[in-house]
Write a protein that holds these residues in place. Structure first.
Motif, PDB file in Angstrom:
ATOM      1  N   ASN A 210      -1.915  13.266 -10.580  1.00 13.29           N
ATOM      2  CA  ASN A 210      -2.968  12.999  -9.595  1.00 13.29           C
ATOM      3  C   ASN A 210      -2.838  11.644  -8.919  1.00 13.29           C
ATOM      4  O   ASN A 210      -3.546  11.378  -7.943  1.00 13.29           O
ATOM      5  CB  ASN A 210      -4.346  13.074 -10.265  1.00 13.29           C
ATOM      6  CG  ASN A 210      -4.700  14.481 -10.699  1.00 13.29           C
ATOM      7  OD1 ASN A 210      -4.228  15.448 -10.123  1.00 13.29           O
ATOM      8  ND2 ASN A 210      -5.515  14.590 -11.734  1.00 13.29           N
ATOM      9  N   ASP A 211      -1.966  10.784  -9.433  1.00  8.49           N
ATOM     10  CA  ASP A 211      -1.859   9.431  -8.895  1.00  8.49           C
ATOM     11  C   ASP A 211      -1.340   9.462  -7.456  1.00  8.49           C
ATOM     12  O   ASP A 211      -0.313  10.083  -7.165  1.00  8.49           O
ATOM     13  CB  ASP A 211      -0.921   8.592  -9.766  1.00  8.49           C
ATOM     14  CG  ASP A 211      -0.982   7.114  -9.402  1.00  8.49           C
ATOM     15  OD1 ASP A 211      -1.901   6.723  -8.647  1.00  8.49           O
ATOM     16  OD2 ASP A 211      -0.118   6.353  -9.878  1.00  8.49           O
ATOM     17  N   PHE A 212      -2.046   8.789  -6.593  1.00 12.28           N
ATOM     18  CA  PHE A 212      -1.663   8.724  -5.182  1.00 12.28           C
ATOM     19  C   PHE A 212      -1.321   7.308  -4.739  1.00 12.28           C
ATOM     20  O   PHE A 212      -0.343   7.076  -4.030  1.00 12.28           O
ATOM     21  CB  PHE A 212      -2.802   9.282  -4.313  1.00 12.28           C
ATOM     22  CG  PHE A 212      -2.598   9.054  -2.836  1.00 12.28           C
ATOM     23  CD1 PHE A 212      -1.666   9.793  -2.131  1.00 12.28           C
ATOM     24  CD2 PHE A 212      -3.338   8.104  -2.161  1.00 12.28           C
ATOM     25  CE1 PHE A 212      -1.465   9.574  -0.771  1.00 12.28           C
ATOM     26  CE2 PHE A 212      -3.158   7.886  -0.805  1.00 12.28           C
ATOM     27  CZ  PHE A 212      -2.223   8.620  -0.107  1.00 12.28           C
ATOM     28  N   TYR A 213      -2.093   6.352  -5.207  1.00 13.80           N
ATOM     29  CA  TYR A 213      -1.960   4.979  -4.713  1.00 13.80           C
ATOM     30  C   TYR A 213      -0.611   4.356  -5.089  1.00 13.80           C
ATOM     31  O   TYR A 213       0.104   3.828  -4.229  1.00 13.80           O
ATOM     32  CB  TYR A 213      -3.104   4.124  -5.251  1.00 13.80           C
ATOM     33  CG  TYR A 213      -3.032   2.676  -4.841  1.00 13.80           C
ATOM     34  CD1 TYR A 213      -3.409   2.278  -3.567  1.00 13.80           C
ATOM     35  CD2 TYR A 213      -2.574   1.713  -5.737  1.00 13.80           C
ATOM     36  CE1 TYR A 213      -3.337   0.948  -3.184  1.00 13.80           C
ATOM     37  CE2 TYR A 213      -2.494   0.383  -5.365  1.00 13.80           C
ATOM     38  CZ  TYR A 213      -2.879   0.001  -4.089  1.00 13.80           C
ATOM     39  OH  TYR A 213      -2.793  -1.307  -3.715  1.00 13.80           O
ATOM     40  N   ASN A 214      -0.252   4.412  -6.363  1.00 14.23           N
ATOM     41  CA  ASN A 214       0.986   3.770  -6.823  1.00 14.23           C
ATOM     42  C   ASN A 214       2.252   4.402  -6.237  1.00 14.23           C
ATOM     43  O   ASN A 214       3.143   3.670  -5.793  1.00 14.23           O
ATOM     44  CB  ASN A 214       1.046   3.774  -8.349  1.00 14.23           C
ATOM     45  CG  ASN A 214       0.074   2.775  -8.951  1.00 14.23           C
ATOM     46  OD1 ASN A 214      -0.103   1.681  -8.428  1.00 14.23           O
ATOM     47  ND2 ASN A 214      -0.560   3.142 -10.049  1.00 14.23           N
ATOM     48  N   PRO A 215       2.392   5.734  -6.205  1.00 15.15           N
ATOM     49  CA  PRO A 215       3.579   6.298  -5.539  1.00 15.15           C
ATOM     50  C   PRO A 215       3.653   5.950  -4.053  1.00 15.15           C
ATOM     51  O   PRO A 215       4.737   5.702  -3.530  1.00 15.15           O
ATOM     52  CB  PRO A 215       3.411   7.811  -5.745  1.00 15.15           C
ATOM     53  CG  PRO A 215       2.565   7.940  -6.940  1.00 15.15           C
ATOM     54  CD  PRO A 215       1.610   6.788  -6.888  1.00 15.15           C
ATOM     55  N   LEU A 216       2.508   5.917  -3.380  1.00 12.37           N
ATOM     56  CA  LEU A 216       2.503   5.576  -1.956  1.00 12.37           C
ATOM     57  C   LEU A 216       2.915   4.126  -1.735  1.00 12.37           C
ATOM     58  O   LEU A 216       3.602   3.814  -0.764  1.00 12.37           O
ATOM     59  CB  LEU A 216       1.112   5.828  -1.369  1.00 12.37           C
ATOM     60  CG  LEU A 216       0.961   5.571   0.142  1.00 12.37           C
ATOM     61  CD1 LEU A 216       1.788   6.582   0.930  1.00 12.37           C
ATOM     62  CD2 LEU A 216      -0.511   5.654   0.549  1.00 12.37           C
ATOM     63  N   LEU A 217       2.507   3.241  -2.642  1.00 11.64           N
ATOM     64  CA  LEU A 217       2.796   1.815  -2.483  1.00 11.64           C
ATOM     65  C   LEU A 217       4.199   1.452  -2.929  1.00 11.64           C
ATOM     66  O   LEU A 217       4.900   0.698  -2.242  1.00 11.64           O
ATOM     67  CB  LEU A 217       1.775   0.995  -3.274  1.00 11.64           C
ATOM     68  CG  LEU A 217       1.928  -0.538  -3.216  1.00 11.64           C
ATOM     69  CD1 LEU A 217       1.782  -1.043  -1.783  1.00 11.64           C
ATOM     70  CD2 LEU A 217       0.910  -1.199  -4.130  1.00 11.64           C
ATOM     71  N   TYR A 218       4.639   2.002  -4.071  1.00  8.73           N
ATOM     72  CA  TYR A 218       5.904   1.566  -4.656  1.00  8.73           C
ATOM     73  C   TYR A 218       7.066   2.519  -4.400  1.00  8.73           C
ATOM     74  O   TYR A 218       8.214   2.155  -4.658  1.00  8.73           O
ATOM     75  CB  TYR A 218       5.733   1.389  -6.174  1.00  8.73           C
ATOM     76  CG  TYR A 218       4.781   0.283  -6.533  1.00  8.73           C
ATOM     77  CD1 TYR A 218       5.153  -1.048  -6.435  1.00  8.73           C
ATOM     78  CD2 TYR A 218       3.480   0.569  -6.959  1.00  8.73           C
ATOM     79  CE1 TYR A 218       4.275  -2.073  -6.752  1.00  8.73           C
ATOM     80  CE2 TYR A 218       2.595  -0.443  -7.281  1.00  8.73           C
ATOM     81  CZ  TYR A 218       2.995  -1.759  -7.174  1.00  8.73           C
ATOM     82  OH  TYR A 218       2.121  -2.771  -7.488  1.00  8.73           O
ATOM     83  N   MET A 219       6.789   3.734  -3.910  1.00  9.68           N
ATOM     84  CA  MET A 219       7.866   4.679  -3.611  1.00  9.68           C
ATOM     85  C   MET A 219       7.633   5.357  -2.259  1.00  9.68           C
ATOM     86  O   MET A 219       7.467   6.573  -2.184  1.00  9.68           O
ATOM     87  CB  MET A 219       7.964   5.744  -4.706  1.00  9.68           C
ATOM     88  CG  MET A 219       8.267   5.215  -6.088  1.00  9.68           C
ATOM     89  SD  MET A 219       8.603   6.518  -7.281  1.00  9.68           S
ATOM     90  CE  MET A 219       7.129   7.526  -7.119  1.00  9.68           C
ATOM     91  N   PRO A 220       7.609   4.586  -1.163  1.00  8.63           N
ATOM     92  CA  PRO A 220       7.330   5.192   0.149  1.00  8.63           C
ATOM     93  C   PRO A 220       8.511   5.954   0.745  1.00  8.63           C
ATOM     94  O   PRO A 220       8.337   6.677   1.728  1.00  8.63           O
ATOM     95  CB  PRO A 220       6.982   3.971   1.011  1.00  8.63           C
ATOM     96  CG  PRO A 220       7.738   2.852   0.397  1.00  8.63           C
ATOM     97  CD  PRO A 220       7.753   3.130  -1.083  1.00  8.63           C
TER      98      PRO A 220
END
Length: 278
Positions: A210-220
């Motif tokens: 469910n994580d959205f913030y960390n993948p968007l920030l660290y794996m764009p």
């Protein structure tokens, strides 16, 4: 009078449960219905109008192929496996040391874990981002895995609760027989922590999925899209194709639904056992 009161309480309880179930299920039903509509049908009917099923599974095929969801599922699975393994190892070992060994900084370390849990993660994002860049882990899966492993205080707390119910006499008996502490942990203590391990794996899977913030920030990077960020990218090419977006939402829900149905007894038993402190 007592019987009537019991019937009234039971009626209110079931009425509340039914009402809450409708509130939870209604959005999912609406999205599921929309995924079988065509774009024209979606725009010309209300959210509660049943689809004609003329489009069939075309929205699902479009979402899965053009939305690159297979790659997103693969990336998510890789993150889940490495994150779960790392969290289980670091969490169980840390909890074992804090529970079994007595040293001067033990209470300080335990309190630090508790204090860190109270600090909002967003306040440390600037420093965390700079550290990830300095280590060369930006736009790499390893960066996300390290972050997920290193901040998993929940697993330590759950393991501590289970370890308090395991007698230290097991350790002492094994050490007398010639085992070292690593063998005691690996061969005796860790197998007894299986309910806690299952609980942590399930919770970690849900969190990473469910994580959205960390993948968007660290794996764009586009090749590192996961389920949450892949669905977010739908707003570009499929910004007005709400039937395709709805199909993408249902595709992401199906794996979690299946896993919950298969593992729900472990979730309930693990959380109930881990919450008991003797």
């Amino acid at each position: 009078m007592v019987t009537r009161k019991n019937y009234l309480l039971a009626f209110l309880q079931y009425a509340l449960l039914i009402f809450m179930s409708i509130l939870v299920l209604l959005p999912i039903v609406v999205v599921f219905s929309a995924s079988f509509k065509t774009s024209a049908e979606f725009n010309s009917t209300s959210a509660f109008t049943l689809p004609t099923f003329e489009a069939g599974f075309s929205a699902y095929i479009t979402a899965f192929t053009k939305g690159k969801m297979l790659k997103a599922f693969l990336n998510t699975a890789i993150l889940i496996v490495f994150t779960c393994v790392g969290s289980v190892l670091t969490g169980s070992m840390t909890a074992y040391v804090l529970n079994r060994f007595r040293f001067r900084a033990r209470k300080l370390i335990y309190n630090l874990f508790m204090w860190i849990a109270l600090i909002p993660a967003i306040t440390a994002q600037v420093a965390t981002f700079q550290i990830i860049q300095f280590l060369g882990l930006y736009n790499k899966m390893a960066g996300y895995i390290v972050l997920s492993m290193g901040t998993d205080i929940l697993s330590i707390m759950i393991y501590l609760q289970f370890l308090r119910n395991i007698s230290s006499s097991l350790d002492e008996s094994a050490i007398i027989d010639g085992a070292n502490y690593l063998e005691v942990f690996a061969k005796i203590i860790f197998p007894l922590l299986q309910p806690a391990t299952v609980t942590i794996i399930i919770l970690k899977c849900v969190n990473v999925y469910n994580d959205f913030y960390n993948p968007l920030l660290y794996m764009p990077k586009s090749s590192l899209l996961v389920i949450s960020t892949s669905l977010y990218k739908f707003k570009g090419p499929f910004g007005t194709a709400w039937n395709v977006i709805s199909a993408g939402v249902i595709i992401t829900v199906i794996p979690t639904f299946i896993l919950f149905m298969l593992l729900q007894k472990y979730i309930y038993s693990g959380m109930a056992t881990g919450s008991v402190k003797e």
